[in-house]
Motif scaffolding. Structure first.
Motif, PDB file in Angstrom:
ATOM      1  N   GLY A   1      17.142   2.218   9.524  1.00  0.00           N
ATOM      2  CA  GLY A   1      16.099   3.229   9.430  1.00  0.00           C
ATOM      3  C   GLY A   1      15.871   3.964  10.736  1.00  0.00           C
TER       4      GLY A   1
ATOM      5  N   SER B   1      13.693   7.322  11.296  1.00  0.00           N
ATOM      6  CA  SER B   1      12.239   7.250  11.506  1.00  0.00           C
ATOM      7  C   SER B   1      11.867   6.390  12.710  1.00  0.00           C
ATOM      8  N   SER B   2      12.641   5.334  12.983  1.00  0.00           N
ATOM      9  CA  SER B   2      12.282   4.436  14.082  1.00  0.00           C
ATOM     10  C   SER B   2      12.464   5.106  15.438  1.00  0.00           C
TER      11      SER B   2
ATOM     12  N   ASN C   1       9.360   7.032  15.894  1.00  0.00           N
ATOM     13  CA  ASN C   1       8.268   6.121  16.226  1.00  0.00           C
ATOM     14  C   ASN C   1       8.337   5.679  17.684  1.00  0.00           C
TER      15      ASN C   1
ATOM     16  N   ASP D   1      -0.902  -0.259   7.773  1.00  0.00           N
ATOM     17  CA  ASP D   1      -0.410  -0.852   6.528  1.00  0.00           C
ATOM     18  C   ASP D   1      -1.066  -2.202   6.254  1.00  0.00           C
TER      19      ASP D   1
ATOM     20  N   SER E   1       6.188  -5.145   9.673  1.00  0.00           N
ATOM     21  CA  SER E   1       6.378  -4.544   8.352  1.00  0.00           C
ATOM     22  C   SER E   1       5.948  -3.090   8.419  1.00  0.00           C
ATOM     23  N   GLY E   2       6.229  -2.361   7.347  1.00  0.00           N
ATOM     24  CA  GLY E   2       5.793  -0.977   7.281  1.00  0.00           C
ATOM     25  C   GLY E   2       6.850  -0.008   7.767  1.00  0.00           C
ATOM     26  N   ASP E   3       6.468   1.255   7.840  1.00  0.00           N
ATOM     27  CA  ASP E   3       7.399   2.306   8.220  1.00  0.00           C
ATOM     28  C   ASP E   3       7.114   2.823   9.623  1.00  0.00           C
ATOM     29  N   ARG E   4       6.405   2.040  10.434  1.00  0.00           N
ATOM     30  CA  ARG E   4       6.073   2.465  11.788  1.00  0.00           C
ATOM     31  C   ARG E   4       6.882   1.713  12.837  1.00  0.00           C
TER      32      ARG E   4
ATOM     33  N   SER F   1      13.352  -2.249  14.557  1.00  0.00           N
ATOM     34  CA  SER F   1      14.215  -1.909  13.428  1.00  0.00           C
ATOM     35  C   SER F   1      15.573  -2.587  13.523  1.00  0.00           C
TER      36      SER F   1
ATOM     37  N   ASN G   1      16.299  -5.312  11.037  1.00  0.00           N
ATOM     38  CA  ASN G   1      16.734  -4.989   9.672  1.00  0.00           C
ATOM     39  C   ASN G   1      18.237  -5.158   9.497  1.00  0.00           C
TER      40      ASN G   1
END
Length: 285
Positions: free
Chosen positions: A64, A67-68, A71, A139, A228-231, A237, A240
């Motif tokens: 990801g 987005s990371s 961030n 979140d 967790s989450g998208d932040r 990241s 993952n």
């Protein structure tokens, strides 16, 4: 002359071997990031062949990074600006004014860097978890899993070091400059904003460059506070890319290199400031 030449040759060979030993993990990670995991399992990591670009594409999607990286940029920029702003103000007070607890306050600011982060993990984790935030900001409903958590912890740990460096630099500014300003009726705020800050552009630039690298690469707090989450920042990241029962080290190498590329580009662009930051205070004047 013959002995001196032989000594220089031996020294150069030794330095070359040390440099190769230091660069070997990085070079090996670059090579394996372009190799297929199945091929390396069958033929070993010291074999040749099985080269592919799939690891980079898979790492980008699974990690990801689209987005990371954004961030991480948000966290790094805000944390660096806040750290330099706070440390500049505190350093000016400690350097410009003399009072009884000046040395004690400076020692207090620096002492935060002497504490191991593992010793503070549990109380900080519980404290951040007890601070409620609305759902659109978090979140988890608390300060955990938010950009603010990582920003606050980085500012808290880095402000002491920046204050220490800037205080020593500001103390070297001649007192006659401030005396002349006071005679002309300049307020303390004008002395700070129009005199001290412009004179501290060199250490501020060096500290901004160093802090950007340190905060962007920070792994421990980013991993513990962002679970967790998208932040996720880019360091979190990377988790993952790990499987439940095994780790594809070729995929992880590709992801690590993707995460390292922005800071490497920053280093080459601002290399002069990196060197200034490492040698700051090494010479007088």
């Amino acid at each position: 002359m013959g002995k001196r030449t032989t000594t220089n040759i031996i020294l150069q060979i030794a330095l070359l071997l040390i440099a190769l030993a230091w660069l070997f993990p990085l070079l090996w990670g670059i090579v394996n990031s372009f190799r297929d995991y199945t091929y390396t399992v069958e033929h070993g990591y010291f074999s040749l062949g099985g080269f592919t670009l799939d690891n980079w594409a898979d790492a980008w999607v699974q990690g990801g990074f689209s987005s990371s990286l954004v961030n991480s940029a948000i966290i790094t920029v805000i944390a660096v600006v806040a750290t330099l702003a706070l440390s500049t103000c505190m350093a000016f007070v400690l350097a410009r004014f003399s009072f009884r607890f000046t040395l004690a306050m400076l020692a207090f600011f620096v002492s935060a860097n002497l504490l191991p982060p593992q010793a503070l993990l549990v109380p900080i984790f519980r404290m951040f978890g007890a601070i409620p935030l609305p759902g659109f900001l978090s979140d988890s409903g608390s300060l955990l899993n938010t950009h603010a958590a990582v920003i606050l912890i980085n500012v808290a740990f880095q402000t002491g070091f920046c204050t220490f460096v800037l205080t020593n630099y500001m103390k070297a500014i001649p007192a006659a400059i401030y005396e002349s300003a006071e005679v002309d009726g300049a307020s303390v705020w004008r002395q700070f904003w129009q005199m001290t800050v412009p004179l501290c552009r060199t250490p501020l630039a060096a500290l901004a460059t160093l802090q950007t690298a340190w905060i962007y690469n920070e792994f421990f707090w980013a991993t513990q506070l962002m679970q967790s989450g998208d932040r996720f920042p880019v360091t979190s990241s990377l988790n993952n890319l790990k499987g439940a029962f095994f780790i594809d080290y070729n995929l992880l190498s590709a992801g690590s290199l993707i995460a390292a590329i922005p800071i490497l580009l920053l280093f080459f662009v601002l290399q002069r400031h990196f060197v200034s930051g490492l040698t700051m205070g090494a010479t007088k004047g």
